[in-house]
Write a protein that holds these residues in place. Structure first.
Motif, PDB file in Angstrom:
ATOM      1  N   SER A 199       0.963  -1.094   0.157  1.00 57.46           N
ATOM      2  CA  SER A 199       0.200   0.334  -0.054  1.00 57.46           C
ATOM      3  C   SER A 199       1.295   1.323   0.158  1.00 57.46           C
ATOM      4  O   SER A 199       2.470   0.668   0.570  1.00 57.46           O
ATOM      5  CB  SER A 199      -0.624  -0.663   1.233  1.00 57.46           C
ATOM      6  OG  SER A 199      -1.682   1.273   1.297  1.00 57.46           O
ATOM      7  N   GLN A 208      -2.067  -3.903   7.885  1.00 54.90           N
ATOM      8  CA  GLN A 208      -2.604  -5.565   6.721  1.00 54.90           C
ATOM      9  C   GLN A 208      -1.532  -6.604   6.350  1.00 54.90           C
ATOM     10  O   GLN A 208      -1.647  -7.790   6.997  1.00 54.90           O
ATOM     11  CB  GLN A 208      -2.253  -5.235   5.052  1.00 54.90           C
ATOM     12  CG  GLN A 208      -3.328  -4.737   4.929  1.00 54.90           C
ATOM     13  CD  GLN A 208      -3.451  -3.477   3.025  1.00 54.90           C
ATOM     14  OE1 GLN A 208      -1.789  -3.531   3.369  1.00 54.90           O
ATOM     15  NE2 GLN A 208      -4.357  -3.964   2.873  1.00 54.90           N
ATOM     16  N   THR A 243      -8.274   1.260   0.765  1.00 52.79           N
ATOM     17  CA  THR A 243      -8.310   0.101  -0.043  1.00 52.79           C
ATOM     18  C   THR A 243      -9.637   0.104  -0.827  1.00 52.79           C
ATOM     19  O   THR A 243      -9.712  -1.757  -1.559  1.00 52.79           O
ATOM     20  CB  THR A 243      -8.203  -0.351   1.358  1.00 52.79           C
ATOM     21  OG1 THR A 243      -9.090  -1.186   2.578  1.00 52.79           O
ATOM     22  CG2 THR A 243      -7.251  -0.172   2.258  1.00 52.79           C
ATOM     23  N   TYR A 250     -11.971  -7.033   5.017  1.00 52.56           N
ATOM     24  CA  TYR A 250     -10.317  -7.288   4.530  1.00 52.56           C
ATOM     25  C   TYR A 250     -10.017  -8.938   4.803  1.00 52.56           C
ATOM     26  O   TYR A 250      -9.600  -9.359   4.656  1.00 52.56           O
ATOM     27  CB  TYR A 250      -9.618  -6.131   5.019  1.00 52.56           C
ATOM     28  CG  TYR A 250      -7.901  -6.576   4.519  1.00 52.56           C
ATOM     29  CD1 TYR A 250      -7.703  -6.090   2.854  1.00 52.56           C
ATOM     30  CD2 TYR A 250      -7.264  -6.918   5.787  1.00 52.56           C
ATOM     31  CE1 TYR A 250      -6.374  -6.422   2.747  1.00 52.56           C
ATOM     32  CE2 TYR A 250      -5.767  -6.859   5.069  1.00 52.56           C
ATOM     33  CZ  TYR A 250      -5.306  -7.122   3.589  1.00 52.56           C
ATOM     34  OH  TYR A 250      -4.446  -7.206   3.319  1.00 52.56           O
TER      35      TYR A 250
END
Length: 311
Positions: A199, A208, A243, A250
């Motif tokens: 990212s 993440q 995102t 997610y």
């Protein structure tokens, strides 16, 4: 460049024994170490090549494939008349007959080595878009119908080009135009493809990475927010903005991808997979899985089993 036209049939298939024992075959591609890429143009009346993977990148164009199914990682999609897909980093893939009734299917496959460009070249500014696209191909990339039509004539030009330098230039132009268009989407989940998270935000990446390590456990929004120094409400908005997905979506996608990988690679029961991947209720797991993959965990496993080579 190695170029070969095959009116029917498929390139020679060499099976890695250990991979075959695991029921997903490893293809040893015909790409020569002296060539920049391997190119084959063939016409056939059916899809019957099993799910497989290989070290090389592959750009695959198919025409007359309406009703066929494309399998890339844990993505299974029905196709329209045209399909263009880029796979890399060893992701499993195949094109299956499914509901395709065409008796004239055209398939153009271009395979090229991961070291074609070299790390030094890929880090140059002018190669940024191609480098990003190749990295994202680890989860498989499907190009839009608009992108396919845009480079359709270039594919024909590539096939007609004299083998050598000018054919290489045509191939590079195809990659460049596809990359700069950004008119594509990734197919497989990152956890199934075992792809690294990335990212442009350090906070998002940190969260993440934490989720990827702890998805089997309870992952609390408050803990993620504390990890990156934000309030839960602010982090939740920030994560979705960066995102395009909520934190809970997610986490679910990571768990579903991990479950898909276990369904393919193991004989572990569905109930065990459910709890191993962080779900706390089998019926809830089945419901979410079917919503995400359009088939139940049992159906997903059976689909993969039907299209593998069994030893």
């Amino acid at each position: 460049m190695h170029k070969r036209a095959e009116p029917t049939g498929f390139p020679p298939l060499t099976i890695n024994l250990q991979s075959a024992m695991n029921k997903i075959i490893t293809e040893i591609t015909p790409l020569s170490g002296k060539d920049c890429f391997y190119l084959v143009d063939r016409t056939k009346n059916a899809f019957n090549y099993p799910i497989h993977h290989h070290a090389e990148y592959e750009l695959n164009f198919v025409e007359g494939c309406k009703g066929a199914a494309r399998v890339v990682g844990d993505s299974i999609e029905e196709l329209e008349d045209f399909d263009l897909c880029l796979v890399g980093h060893g992701i499993e893939h195949a094109w299956e007959q499914h509901d395709c009734t065409s008796s004239r299917i055209r398939e153009i496959t271009i395979q090229f080595s991961s070291d074609l460009f070299g790390e030094a070249l890929l880090h140059k500014t002018q190669m940024a878009d191609i480098s990003r696209m190749l990295d994202e191909s680890g989860k498989g990339i499907a190009f839009s119908q608009k992108a396919i039509m845009h480079i359709y004539s270039r594919i024909e030009k590539l096939l007609k080009a004299e083998s050598g330098f000018y054919q290489l230039i045509e191939f590079l132009q195809i990659l460049h135009e596809l990359a700069v268009s950004h008119d594509y989407r990734q197919l497989s989940s990152s956890s199934f493809a075992k792809a690294r998270v990335s990212s442009d935000s350090r906070r998002v990446t940190k969260a993440q990475e934490y989720i990827d390590r702890h998805y089997k456990e309870e992952v609390r929004l408050a803990d993620l927010a504390d990890l990156v120094g934000m309030t839960p409400t602010s982090f939740s908005r920030f994560f979705k903005l960066r995102t395009g997905r909520s934190v809970s979506d997610y986490i679910i996608d990571i768990r579903i991808g991990a479950a898909s990988r276990m369904l393919v690679d193991s004989t572990t029961s569905i109930a065990e997979i459910c709890y191993e991947c962080g779900f706390n209720n089998v019926s809830n797991f089945n419901r979410i899985f079917k919503k995400k993959k359009n088939r139940s965990p049992k159906e997903f496993r059976e689909y993969y089993q039907r299209h593998k080579i069994l030893i």
